[in-house]
Design a protein around this motif. Structure first.
Motif, PDB file in Angstrom:
ATOM      1  N   THR A  93       9.362  -0.114  13.607  1.00 20.40           N
ATOM      2  CA  THR A  93       9.518  -0.762  12.781  1.00 20.40           C
ATOM      3  C   THR A  93       8.701  -1.890  11.563  1.00 20.40           C
ATOM      4  N   TYR A  94       8.234  -0.714  10.684  1.00 16.80           N
ATOM      5  CA  TYR A  94       6.879  -1.752  10.276  1.00 16.80           C
ATOM      6  C   TYR A  94       7.853  -2.159   8.632  1.00 16.80           C
ATOM      7  N   ARG A  95       8.188  -3.299   8.445  1.00 20.19           N
ATOM      8  CA  ARG A  95       8.584  -4.204   7.618  1.00 20.19           C
ATOM      9  C   ARG A  95       7.981  -4.827   6.218  1.00 20.19           C
ATOM     10  N   PHE A  96       8.374  -3.712   5.496  1.00 17.18           N
ATOM     11  CA  PHE A  96       6.932  -4.509   3.438  1.00 17.18           C
ATOM     12  C   PHE A  96       7.932  -5.774   3.380  1.00 17.18           C
ATOM     13  N   THR A  97       7.551  -6.916   2.691  1.00 13.00           N
ATOM     14  CA  THR A  97       8.600  -7.260   2.206  1.00 13.00           C
ATOM     15  C   THR A  97       7.477  -7.582   0.836  1.00 13.00           C
ATOM     16  N   PHE A  98       8.158  -8.427  -0.470  1.00 20.36           N
ATOM     17  CA  PHE A  98       7.569  -8.539  -1.485  1.00 20.36           C
ATOM     18  C   PHE A  98       7.599  -9.557  -2.397  1.00 20.36           C
ATOM     19  N   GLU A  99       6.730 -10.416  -2.769  1.00 22.82           N
ATOM     20  CA  GLU A  99       7.022 -11.830  -3.905  1.00 22.82           C
ATOM     21  C   GLU A  99       6.893 -11.221  -5.365  1.00 22.82           C
ATOM     22  N   ALA A 100       8.196 -11.363  -5.996  1.00 24.37           N
ATOM     23  CA  ALA A 100       8.106 -11.030  -7.859  1.00 24.37           C
ATOM     24  C   ALA A 100       6.768 -11.142  -8.326  1.00 24.37           C
ATOM     25  N   GLN A 101       6.475 -10.547  -9.076  1.00 28.49           N
ATOM     26  CA  GLN A 101       5.400 -10.239 -10.446  1.00 28.49           C
ATOM     27  C   GLN A 101       4.502 -11.962 -10.319  1.00 28.49           C
ATOM     28  N   ASP A 102       3.834 -12.068 -11.006  1.00 30.44           N
ATOM     29  CA  ASP A 102       2.731 -12.843 -11.432  1.00 30.44           C
ATOM     30  C   ASP A 102       2.361 -12.489 -13.319  1.00 30.44           C
ATOM     31  N   ALA A 103       1.868 -13.534 -13.636  1.00 32.36           N
ATOM     32  CA  ALA A 103       1.888 -13.056 -14.877  1.00 32.36           C
ATOM     33  C   ALA A 103       1.026 -11.528 -14.845  1.00 32.36           C
ATOM     34  N   GLY A 104       0.586 -11.479 -14.198  1.00 28.53           N
ATOM     35  CA  GLY A 104      -0.421 -10.138 -14.568  1.00 28.53           C
ATOM     36  C   GLY A 104       0.676  -8.684 -14.020  1.00 28.53           C
ATOM     37  N   GLY A 105       1.180  -8.484 -13.868  1.00 34.25           N
ATOM     38  CA  GLY A 105       2.426  -7.780 -12.749  1.00 34.25           C
ATOM     39  C   GLY A 105       1.583  -7.858 -11.579  1.00 34.25           C
ATOM     40  N   ILE A 106       0.503  -8.137 -10.585  1.00 30.97           N
ATOM     41  CA  ILE A 106       0.755  -8.413  -9.247  1.00 30.97           C
ATOM     42  C   ILE A 106       1.949  -8.733  -8.832  1.00 30.97           C
ATOM     43  N   GLN A 107       1.891  -7.778  -7.725  1.00 30.78           N
ATOM     44  CA  GLN A 107       3.114  -8.863  -5.979  1.00 30.78           C
ATOM     45  C   GLN A 107       2.579  -8.749  -4.903  1.00 30.78           C
ATOM     46  N   ALA A 108       2.674  -9.741  -4.291  1.00 28.69           N
ATOM     47  CA  ALA A 108       2.011  -9.946  -2.949  1.00 28.69           C
ATOM     48  C   ALA A 108       2.757  -9.594  -2.243  1.00 28.69           C
ATOM     49  N   TYR A 109       2.415  -9.305  -1.027  1.00 28.76           N
ATOM     50  CA  TYR A 109       3.034  -8.750   0.085  1.00 28.76           C
ATOM     51  C   TYR A 109       2.921  -9.087   1.852  1.00 28.76           C
ATOM     52  N   GLN A 110       4.268  -8.596   2.433  1.00 30.13           N
ATOM     53  CA  GLN A 110       3.696  -9.179   3.194  1.00 30.13           C
ATOM     54  C   GLN A 110       3.729  -7.749   4.810  1.00 30.13           C
ATOM     55  N   LEU A 111       3.311  -7.579   5.817  1.00 32.50           N
ATOM     56  CA  LEU A 111       3.807  -6.443   7.014  1.00 32.50           C
ATOM     57  C   LEU A 111       4.432  -6.788   8.104  1.00 32.50           C
ATOM     58  N   HIS A 112       5.631  -7.018   8.712  1.00 37.67           N
ATOM     59  CA  HIS A 112       4.814  -6.894  10.278  1.00 37.67           C
ATOM     60  C   HIS A 112       5.859  -5.985  10.659  1.00 37.67           C
ATOM     61  N   ARG A 113       5.744  -5.989  11.667  1.00 39.29           N
ATOM     62  CA  ARG A 113       6.146  -5.548  13.193  1.00 39.29           C
ATOM     63  C   ARG A 113       6.962  -5.573  13.774  1.00 39.29           C
ATOM     64  N   LEU A 114       8.315  -4.537  14.049  1.00 42.43           N
ATOM     65  CA  LEU A 114       9.547  -5.080  15.087  1.00 42.43           C
ATOM     66  C   LEU A 114       9.471  -4.080  16.187  1.00 42.43           C
ATOM     67  N   THR A 115       9.345  -3.922  17.415  1.00 39.88           N
ATOM     68  CA  THR A 115       8.938  -3.362  18.520  1.00 39.88           C
ATOM     69  C   THR A 115      10.641  -3.152  18.784  1.00 39.88           C
ATOM     70  N   GLY A 116      10.914  -2.295  20.166  1.00 36.82           N
ATOM     71  CA  GLY A 116      12.361  -2.551  21.047  1.00 36.82           C
ATOM     72  C   GLY A 116      12.939  -2.955  20.356  1.00 36.82           C
TER      73      GLY A 116
END
Length: 303
Positions: free
Chosen positions: A45-68
């Motif tokens: 599984t490749y999992r994306f999670t997101f932070e709230a938008q900043d003042a410019g509408g940009i969102q930071a995000y992270q990708l995690h990998r899960l196996t088995g």
């Protein structure tokens, strides 16, 4: 030379109105599920999670990998694989890349045809297009936008988890956090047109399709799919043995997992799998034709 790459792209939110939230939900998870063993249970599984938008509408995000076993368990955090911000391309290992942002909706379907097909499967009738003028066809999604998550991975990274013939099952799941501390699936995407065909006018069935897992599809929805296809095929006189044909269709579309071949060799209907379509072929046509008794399996490369 970089190794070949494979990409997956779910479009997760369509043209939000002025009063609706925009972007990716900061309390949500957006996951790609990969099954290399053919049991419709995710191995990676490749999992994306997101932070709230900043003042410019940009969102930071992270990708995690899960196996088995962790791949099918919502509790483990997985291994951090990469991070980025919406609107920017991020390089991954080999030829891999990821990108998240707003894009034009590439889907095309005429609303009149879509409704006619949905009613046929809901009511067990033929597809009535007597009032439709093909010369006046229009795209239901014209001018719409989506938030897309694009993940491209090198075939070398995928290879250890695929079957010996290079086959891979793929689907995507979006989930929201619950007040009890768990996660509730709210949307699932894999084979195109499953919801418009079988659940367009059955909200309860649509919700259930989004909440269950592919490994349970045949048991949960086999009879429903078989009955709906039988009704349409029998009404249209499109198969000599509607019951047998509908069971064949149910076996093809359940579990609801998108088949993919890693490597240069395309899959075809003659190999016993669902053949791919070319990028310019209509997904509604490719999906509707087999289930209504007019089998049209393309043989183009899926890559």
């Amino acid at each position: 030379m970089h190794p070949p790459c494979s990409g997956v792209t779910p479009n997760v939110l369509q043209s939000p109105g002025e009063n609706l939230p925009r972007g990716l939900h900061p309390e949500g998870r957006y996951e790609f599920k990969l099954d290399g063993s053919g049991d419709a249970i995710e191995d990676v599984t490749y999992r994306f999670t997101f932070e709230a938008q900043d003042a410019g509408g940009i969102q930071a995000y992270q990708l995690h990998r899960l196996t088995g076993r962790d791949a099918s368990d919502p509790r483990p955090a997985g291994t951090a694989a990469a991070s980025g911000s919406t609107g920017q391309s991020v390089a991954l290992a080999g030829c891999g890349r990821m990108w998240v942002g707003k894009a034009g909706d590439p889907f095309w379907v005429d609303p009149h045809v879509r409704q006619a097909v949905g009613h046929a499967f809901q009511d067990g009738t033929g597809i009535d297009l007597s009032s439709w003028d093909s010369a006046r066809a229009k795209n239901l999604f014209a001018g719409h936008t989506v938030y897309s998550i694009v993940l491209e991975l090198s075939d070398d990274e995928l290879a250890p988890g695929v079957a010996t013939d290079g086959s891979l099952g793929v689907w995507a799941v979006a989930s929201l956090a619950t007040d009890a501390g768990g996660w509730r699936p709210i949307n699932q995407a894999s084979l195109p047109m499953i919801h418009p065909l079988f659940a367009q006018f059955d909200e309860a069935l649509g919700d259930q399709l989004n909440e269950t897992v592919p490994a349970d599809d045949a048991q949960l929805y086999g009879k429903t799919v078989t009955d709906k296809v039988t009704g349409v095929v029998r009404a249209g006189g499109a198969a000599e043995a509607p019951d047998d044909y509908s069971r064949t269709v149910a076996n093809r579309v359940l579990p609801n997992v998108l088949p993919y071949a890693v490597g240069p060799t395309p899959r075809s209907a003659s190999q016993g799998g669902t053949a791919a379509r070319s990028p310019t072929t209509s997904p509604p046509l490719c999906s509707r034709s087999p289930v209504t008794g007019r089998l049209r399996w393309a043989s183009q490369d899926s890559r």
